[in-house]
Design an enzyme around this catalytic site. Structure first.
Site, PDB file in Angstrom:
ATOM      1  N   GLY A   1       0.890  -1.189   0.082  1.00 38.41           N
ATOM      2  CA  GLY A   1      -0.102  -0.208   0.002  1.00 38.41           C
ATOM      3  C   GLY A   1       0.652   1.278  -0.164  1.00 38.41           C
ATOM      4  O   GLY A   1       1.966   1.030  -0.681  1.00 38.41           O
ATOM      5  N   GLY A   2       0.221   2.324   0.706  1.00 34.59           N
ATOM      6  CA  GLY A   2       0.841   3.528   0.919  1.00 34.59           C
ATOM      7  C   GLY A   2       2.394   3.536   1.373  1.00 34.59           C
ATOM      8  O   GLY A   2       3.302   4.278   1.075  1.00 34.59           O
TER       9      GLY A   2
ATOM     10  N   GLY B   1      21.944  11.430 -31.769  1.00 31.77           N
ATOM     11  CA  GLY B   1      21.492  12.150 -30.336  1.00 31.77           C
ATOM     12  C   GLY B   1      22.068  11.498 -29.080  1.00 31.77           C
ATOM     13  O   GLY B   1      22.138  11.993 -28.216  1.00 31.77           O
ATOM     14  N   ALA B   2      22.289  10.215 -29.157  1.00 29.63           N
ATOM     15  CA  ALA B   2      22.630   9.346 -28.018  1.00 29.63           C
ATOM     16  C   ALA B   2      24.091   9.849 -27.710  1.00 29.63           C
ATOM     17  O   ALA B   2      24.352  10.080 -26.640  1.00 29.63           O
ATOM     18  CB  ALA B   2      22.764   7.812 -28.451  1.00 29.63           C
TER      19      ALA B   2
END
Length: 526
Positions: free
Chosen positions: A181-182, A416-417
């Site tokens: 959970g949280g 771009g890499a």
């Protein structure tokens, strides 16, 4: 009344001290021996045993040991154990202060209530104020249902302090039991997450809820075990088979980190010569860019004594992120791994490296980047999954980093890499290359097919012309010195001298100072 008739102070004090020791013994012992035996039967250590493994001998100073909850209803008023299920305090690891809290599963299953949370809040505040690392030893069943919303508010206080401490002190979460959970969000907010196989799990909704909602059947380990988070989700940075090994590695990691963002990581003496030549590198990395090799062996050859700690070793394995030392000084290493997906950048690799670069920058750890990257991974899944924004995370992290940054191009660095992997154009302090480097918009084959598409299509023998044009393109634009001639590479170096060059460069950059623009904070891509 004569002086001899007045009760002696020490007699009463001694009785009170005896009472105090009895209470402390009761707090340490826990509710019952059966609870301790049940913990051991699961293959798990108790919270105090874990703290003893983490901290230097006899260094632990506990805080609020005698704290008890004030809740009533559902039988809680009759069950008020000391510590309220969490042990908090501080001690030392290799002589340096470390704060710690540890859920005690023997008490309320380690579930968090109001008093329990308040103890954690206090130790977190102390860690931030003192400027020392915080380690959480997690083994709890979530919020204490009997205390309702007060327990939930306790988690909110933890999350707020995790965020306040982010980039200020190292935060390490060690998962040694369930975390559902949280409660799972606190580890996700920290710098590093450790898990132990079979005994620790993390998930937002458990297997029963998953089955009820989706119809899928899965075990707790299959849903949120250590291997799942180490290999698939990337939630876990380190996974081990047993608690002893896990906690020993936490100590090792702490030895590589500073106390806070105002200090540098601790330096150590080394017998590994700074000018050691690495002739093996001449044969280890093939000149042919299409042939794979193990980048981990390159890193081993360059760091002190071949020793380093890889972060997220089993997730996004096409990139390596590691902490090691060069000439006794801690460095962060980011490197493409040609053995996996040819070392391309994809969504996972970009996220992994971006978070690591941010961590290094936050804690004053210089970054050395080894490039051998053919580009970003093409494909519909990558594009639809947001490779643009995920790749931009890595770009943003490098551009925003003010620590010393050195990049080394081993072989190919395309498109771009190449720019994203800490090129000179985005702020690398120094850029080196080996004589085998190829820096280009794309590989020669692809470039020739684009540039000379019409000529090749109209040729009598397209394959012969294609081969000729590829060779011509390589000679003109992809020779090892093309970038150096244009000032995009500071020097082309002998691979055998790489260790010496890097160490000398890092020593020069140790006093680097760089200021970012005045702003509340940036808005990085998500």
């Amino acid at each position: 009344m004569s002086l001899t008739e007045i009760p002696s102070g020490p007699v009463g004090t001694r009785g009170r001290v005896t009472e105090l020791h009895d209470l402390r013994e009761q707090a340490v012992r826990g509710l019952s021996e059966r609870a301790t035996e049940a913990q051991h039967a699961k293959g798990k250590l108790t919270a105090r045993e874990r703290i003893e493994l983490l901290l230097d001998p006899d260094s632990f100073r506990e805080v609020e040991q005698l704290r008890r909850h004030r809740a009533t209803g559902f039988g809680l008023e009759a069950k008020k154990p000391y510590t309220d299920g969490v042990i908090t305090g501080w001690g030392t690891v290799e002589g340096r202060t470390v704060f710690v809290y540890a859920h005690d599963f023997r008490i309320f299953g380690g579930a968090l209530g109001e008093a329990h949370a308040t103890k954690i809040h206090k130790i977190m505040d102390m860690a931030i104020a003192a400027g020392a690392p915080l380690v959480s030893l997690n083994d709890g069943a979530g919020a204490r249902i009997q205390e309702g919303v007060s327990a939930l508010a306790g988690y909110g206080g933890i999350f707020q302090r995790n965020t306040k401490a982010s980039g200020v002190i190292p935060q390490i979460s060690v998962m040694l039991g369930p975390c559902a959970g949280g409660a799972a969000y606190s580890p996700a907010l920290t710098d590093f997450v450790f898990m132990v196989r079979d005994t620790s799990q993390m998930f937002i909704t458990g297997p029963d809820v998953v089955k009820a909602v989706t119809g899928e059947e899965i075990t707790q380990n299959g849903l949120g075990g250590a291997d799942v988070h180490a290999e698939t989700s990337g939630v876990c940075h380190f996974a081990y088979d047993d608690e002893e090994t896990c906690i020993a590695e936490v100590r090792y990691l702490l030895s590589l980190l500073p106390q806070n963002n105002r200090e540098h990581p601790p330096a150590v003496m080394t017998v590994d010569p700074a000018d050691r030549r690495s002739e093996v590198l001449l044969d280890l990395v093939p000149a042919d860019g299409s042939r794979p090799y193990d980048m981990a062996r390159v890193i081993e050859e360059l760091v002190d004594d071949g020793d380093y700690l890889e972060v997220h070793e089993r997730w996004a394995r096409n990139i390596i992120c590691a902490l090691g030392r060069m000439d006794g000084q801690v460095v962060g290493v980011v490197a493409n791994q040609p053995q996996v997906l040819a070392g391309v950048l994809d969504i996972g690799a970009s996220e992994k490296a971006a978070r690591f670069v941010q961590m290094c920058d936050a804690f004053n750890i210089p970054i050395v980047t080894f490039l051998d990257v053919p580009g970003f991974l093409p494909g519909v899944d990558q594009e639809h999954g947001g490779i643009i924004r995920h790749g931009a995370k890595l770009l943003y992290a490098y551009c925003n980093a003010t620590v010393p940054r050195i990049s080394l191009i081993l072989r190919k660095a395309y498109g771009g890499a190449y720019i994203v992997m800490d090129s000179q154009s985005i702020g690398a302090d120094l850029t080196y290359a080996w004589p085998t480097n190829e820096i280009a918009v794309m590989g020669a084959e692809g470039a020739a097919n684009v540039i000379f598409r019409r000529q090749i299509a109209e040729a009598e023998d397209p394959e012969v012309l294609r081969a000729h044009l590829i060779k011509e393109y390589k000679a003109e634009l992809m020779h090892p010195y093309y970038a150096a001639e244009r000032g995009l590479v500071d020097d082309v170096i002998d691979p055998a001298e790489t260790r010496e060059v890097l160490i000398e460069s890092l020593a020069m950059l140790r006093t680097k100072h760089a200021d970012l623009p005045s702003r509340k904070h940036g808005n990085p891509p998500q």
